[in-house]
Design a protein around this motif. Sequence first.
Motif, PDB file in Angstrom:
ATOM      1  N   ASN A  73       0.809  -1.220   0.000  1.00 35.52           N
ATOM      2  CA  ASN A  73       0.000   0.000   0.000  1.00 35.52           C
ATOM      3  C   ASN A  73       0.845   1.274   0.000  1.00 35.52           C
ATOM      4  N   LYS A  74       2.032   1.224   0.572  1.00 37.67           N
ATOM      5  CA  LYS A  74       2.872   2.423   0.679  1.00 37.67           C
ATOM      6  C   LYS A  74       4.101   2.365  -0.229  1.00 37.67           C
ATOM      7  N   LYS A  75       4.121   1.419  -1.155  1.00 36.30           N
ATOM      8  CA  LYS A  75       5.288   1.224  -2.008  1.00 36.30           C
ATOM      9  C   LYS A  75       5.619   2.489  -2.810  1.00 36.30           C
ATOM     10  N   GLN A  76       4.608   3.129  -3.387  1.00 32.64           N
ATOM     11  CA  GLN A  76       4.845   4.334  -4.187  1.00 32.64           C
ATOM     12  C   GLN A  76       5.429   5.455  -3.327  1.00 32.64           C
ATOM     13  N   LYS A  77       4.963   5.577  -2.092  1.00 33.22           N
ATOM     14  CA  LYS A  77       5.493   6.588  -1.170  1.00 33.22           C
ATOM     15  C   LYS A  77       6.981   6.343  -0.914  1.00 33.22           C
ATOM     16  N   TYR A  78       7.356   5.067  -0.710  1.00 34.37           N
ATOM     17  CA  TYR A  78       8.750   4.732  -0.468  1.00 34.37           C
ATOM     18  C   TYR A  78       9.610   5.029  -1.694  1.00 34.37           C
ATOM     19  N   GLU A  80       9.091   7.355  -3.983  1.00 33.55           N
ATOM     20  CA  GLU A  80       9.267   8.804  -4.102  1.00 33.55           C
ATOM     21  C   GLU A  80      10.143   9.369  -2.982  1.00 33.55           C
ATOM     22  N   LYS A  81       9.923   8.909  -1.770  1.00 35.11           N
ATOM     23  CA  LYS A  81      10.624   9.471  -0.619  1.00 35.11           C
ATOM     24  C   LYS A  81      12.095   9.079  -0.577  1.00 35.11           C
ATOM     25  N   TYR A  82      12.377   7.816  -0.852  1.00 36.20           N
ATOM     26  CA  TYR A  82      13.741   7.314  -0.712  1.00 36.20           C
ATOM     27  C   TYR A  82      14.436   7.064  -2.044  1.00 36.20           C
TER      28      TYR A  82
END
Length: 95
Positions: A73-78, A80-82
Amino acid sequence: MYLYLVTPLLGSLKNYVKYKRFNTLVFLRTLYIYFILKLFIQTDNTWLILTLERWFFFAFKIIKSIINNDYINKKQKYIEKYKLIYPIQENQEEC
């Protein structure tokens, strides 16, 4: 007795710095878990109770994360962020 307040106070301070609010329920939850562990294990070893409480919440958060499928669920956030680059797998559909 003062050792039982270190973890909840430091956790509350971290949450206040991060979220700009104090959560009384989270603070009291840790003390409640200490009390429950002390009742079930029936020991006066403070260090054992503190360690078991941390292990309990560590396992709780891992299980909660697996159930909620947080990684997917948070793969895209990771990404972009990292600035992560994931290898393309054969079983994934092309976008």
